[in-house]
Motif scaffolding. Structure first.
Motif, PDB file in Angstrom:
ATOM      1  N   THR A 191       0.820  -1.154   0.109  1.00  0.00           N
ATOM      2  CA  THR A 191      -0.063   0.030   0.038  1.00  0.00           C
ATOM      3  C   THR A 191       0.941   1.084  -0.072  1.00  0.00           C
ATOM      4  OG1 THR A 191      -0.187  -0.064   2.437  1.00  0.00           O
ATOM      5  CG2 THR A 191      -1.944  -1.125   1.143  1.00  0.00           C
TER       6      THR A 191
ATOM      7  N   ASN B 249      -7.078   9.521   4.014  1.00  0.00           N
ATOM      8  CA  ASN B 249      -8.358   8.735   3.367  1.00  0.00           C
ATOM      9  C   ASN B 249      -9.321   8.014   4.344  1.00  0.00           C
ATOM     10  OD1 ASN B 249      -9.103   5.630   2.538  1.00  0.00           O
ATOM     11  ND2 ASN B 249      -9.439   7.446   0.683  1.00  0.00           N
TER      12      ASN B 249
ATOM     13  N   ARG C 129      -7.057   3.341   3.298  1.00  0.00           N
ATOM     14  CA  ARG C 129      -6.551   2.385   2.257  1.00  0.00           C
ATOM     15  C   ARG C 129      -4.823   2.455   2.228  1.00  0.00           C
ATOM     16  NH1 ARG C 129      -9.019   0.264  -1.558  1.00  0.00           N
ATOM     17  NH2 ARG C 129      -7.404   0.683  -3.346  1.00  0.00           N
ATOM     18  N   SER C 130      -4.405   3.277   2.984  1.00  0.00           N
ATOM     19  CA  SER C 130      -2.782   3.388   2.963  1.00  0.00           C
ATOM     20  C   SER C 130      -2.283   2.492   3.726  1.00  0.00           C
ATOM     21  CB  SER C 130      -2.420   4.727   3.333  1.00  0.00           C
ATOM     22  OG  SER C 130      -2.788   5.124   4.653  1.00  0.00           O
TER      23      SER C 130
ATOM     24  N   GLY D 268      -3.551  11.748  -2.585  1.00  0.00           N
ATOM     25  CA  GLY D 268      -4.938  11.168  -2.607  1.00  0.00           C
ATOM     26  C   GLY D 268      -5.677  11.969  -3.397  1.00  0.00           C
TER      27      GLY D 268
ATOM     28  N   LEU E 224      -5.064  12.221  -7.204  1.00  0.00           N
ATOM     29  CA  LEU E 224      -5.355  11.121  -8.006  1.00  0.00           C
ATOM     30  C   LEU E 224      -6.853  10.574  -7.832  1.00  0.00           C
ATOM     31  CD1 LEU E 224      -2.115   9.173  -6.829  1.00  0.00           C
ATOM     32  CD2 LEU E 224      -2.364  10.309  -9.057  1.00  0.00           C
TER      33      LEU E 224
ATOM     34  N   THR F 135      -4.929   5.199  -8.326  1.00  0.00           N
ATOM     35  CA  THR F 135      -4.518   4.279  -7.322  1.00  0.00           C
ATOM     36  C   THR F 135      -4.306   2.835  -8.011  1.00  0.00           C
ATOM     37  OG1 THR F 135      -6.677   3.801  -6.526  1.00  0.00           O
ATOM     38  CG2 THR F 135      -5.748   5.327  -5.407  1.00  0.00           C
ATOM     39  N   GLY F 136      -3.492   2.084  -7.290  1.00  0.00           N
ATOM     40  CA  GLY F 136      -3.383   0.822  -7.732  1.00  0.00           C
ATOM     41  C   GLY F 136      -2.367   0.737  -9.153  1.00  0.00           C
TER      42      GLY F 136
ATOM     43  N   ASN G 141     -12.955   9.469  -3.543  1.00  0.00           N
ATOM     44  CA  ASN G 141     -12.263  10.096  -2.201  1.00  0.00           C
ATOM     45  C   ASN G 141     -13.022  10.134  -1.150  1.00  0.00           C
ATOM     46  OD1 ASN G 141     -10.697  12.480  -4.393  1.00  0.00           O
ATOM     47  ND2 ASN G 141      -9.868  11.063  -3.317  1.00  0.00           N
TER      48      ASN G 141
ATOM     49  N   PRO H 212      -7.329  -1.825  -6.993  1.00  0.00           N
ATOM     50  CA  PRO H 212      -8.675  -0.793  -6.737  1.00  0.00           C
ATOM     51  C   PRO H 212      -9.860  -1.442  -7.043  1.00  0.00           C
ATOM     52  CG  PRO H 212      -7.472  -0.075  -8.400  1.00  0.00           C
ATOM     53  CD  PRO H 212      -6.645  -1.175  -8.203  1.00  0.00           C
TER      54      PRO H 212
END
Length: 449
Positions: free
Chosen positions: A59, A66, A70-71, A130, A133, A183-184, A405, A444
């Protein structure tokens, strides 16, 4: 542990591990096996290789703001880019280079020295990475577009360890993906963003009694239906902020707030600003010429660190009376003074026919809503149920899905997938296959389906 790594590597046995692991939302308790606090782009590539070689979930942590956390992932490797915090400004070309570890509170003052700004977070503690993105909906959005709309290029380390400088003509597919669904796909280490002149906007707050929310918000909606893009506003139902000038009977009680942001050249005298000030009988009107950075930090106290959060969001086709009444009833039920029910308008540059082609799938929406629950400790079951109840009262207005987000704790995969259209998901999945075929990065939701 990672040969040649120049930054700091922390494991659960280190005395300051929890200090480095902690993120904004204390409701997230994941404990990664390794925190790789990277010193530079080379460290990022080394950490990716280590996670791949050891079969560990990977991650990325930047601002750590977030909602769903998710981090962090139990037993995984966190690539922590907070020390990648360089800023360079080219005022003549109106371009800035931003390290991925920056927060907007670090960026805005540097840009303002040149009388410039870009679409950034509405809370200064939000990370550049974050936010940019994902959707990237900020106060300058109606005038200048979303953050991804203003991304001119980026440096990213992909799953194979390659460092790529992407842009419209270099890795164009990856560049497209980073402008709203990045992300991802890799670890961005630097963003290159377009800048705009912003010196002293007119901003402030109109505070109304909660019982006036229906009539006032409906009039605000009508008054701003054809407003120029330089005017932005929001509708926030929450507890009254601790302002001594407010009447005693509303102190600590739910109220209806209308934050206003305008870059009109005639300032407070702008007729669209004046139209909002004439609606209803506000308890307090703080609208005045304002330092841009001061406005960008003005809501920080409403989102403090060290407490627990959950959120639900949805893009809406329009607002109606039942939705407004539902929001007012819900805020009366909230258990925390920090919980909010919020509506934000789109339009302007976000919805313009010539808006750029990006993964963002809701330019046709008229509003975005957030239902934010807060609780000081414990599991928060009642507060999390409150967010679901809040969202359920708005399904008749849904434009199709949530804001990527603002996806909350444990929301199901179907909800997360609906943050993008089927066409955007298909295109993103193809790009994911091209740049991360082994799924080194945590997939994701749009990859599946």
């Amino acid at each position: 542990m990672i040969k040649g790594f120049k930054g700091r590597l922390l494991t659960p046995g280190d005395t300051d591990y929890d200090d480095h692991r902690r993120i904004w939302n204390e409701a997230v308790h994941a404990r990664p096996a390794l925190l790789a606090r990277c010193a530079d782009t080379d460290d990022v590539a080394l950490a990716i290789g280590y996670a791949h070689d050891n079969g560990l979930l990977l991650t990325v942590r930047a601002g750590g703001h977030n909602f769903a956390g998710r981090s962090l992932a139990d037993g995984g490797v966190v690539i922590d880019v907070r020390d990648l915090n360089g800023i360079a400004v080219d005022p003549e070309r109106r371009i800035t280079r931003l390290g991925a570890g920056l927060r907007w509170g670090q960026v805005d003052p540097v840009l303002q020295k040149h009388g410039l700004a870009t679409t950034g977070g509405s809370v200064s503690k939000v990370g550049v990475a974050g936010f940019s993105l994902g959707t990237g909906l900020g106060w300058l959005g109606r005038l200048h577009g979303l953050a991804g709309d203003n991304l001119t290029g980026a440096t990213i380390v992909t799953a194979d360890g390659a460092v790529r400088n992407v842009g419209p003509s270099t890795d164009p597919g990856l560049y497209w993906a980073l402008r709203g669904a990045g992300t991802g796909l890799g670890v961005v280490t630097e963003f290159r963003m377009r800048l705009f002149p912003v010196v002293q906007p007119t901003t402030g707050m109109l505070i109304h009694r909660l019982e006036d929310a229906h009539n006032v918000l409906w009039q605000v909606v009508e008054a701003t239906a054809a407003a120029p893009a330089h005017l932005n506003w929001a509708a926030v139902l929450t507890c009254a902020p601790p302002i001594p000038a407010l009447p005693g009977d509303v102190q600590g009680r739910p109220v209806f707030l209308v934050p206003v942001f305008s870059t009109a050249p005639n300032g407070v005298d702008d007729p669209h600003v004046q139209a909002l000030r004439r609606i209803g009988r506000p308890l307090l009107d703080t609208i005045a010429p304002t330092d841009f950075c001061a406005f960008q930090t003005s809501t920080d106290d409403a989102a403090p660190d060290g407490t627990h959060w959950d959120v639900r969001s949805e893009w809406l086709t329009h607002l109606d009376g039942p939705a407004i009444d539902h929001a007012a009833a819900m805020i009366e039920e909230a258990s925390s003074p920090l919980s909010e029910f919020l509506f934000r308008p789109l339009g302007g540059a976000i919805s313009a026919p010539d808006a750029p082609d990006t993964p963002f799938s809701y330019r046709h929406a008229a509003y975005m809503t957030e239902i934010i629950a807060n609780w000081p400790s414990g599991g928060g079951a009642a507060e999390r149920a409150w967010t679901d109840k809040g969202l359920n009262g708005l399904t008749h207005l849904s434009a199709g899905g949530p804001d990527v987000n603002h996806i909350g704790l444990d929301e199901d995969a179907h909800r997360a997938r609906s943050a993008y259209s089927p066409a955007a998901r298909s295109r993103l999945a193809s790009i994911k296959q091209a740049y991360d075929p082994e799924d080194i990065f945590q997939s994701p939701p749009w990859v599946h389906g």
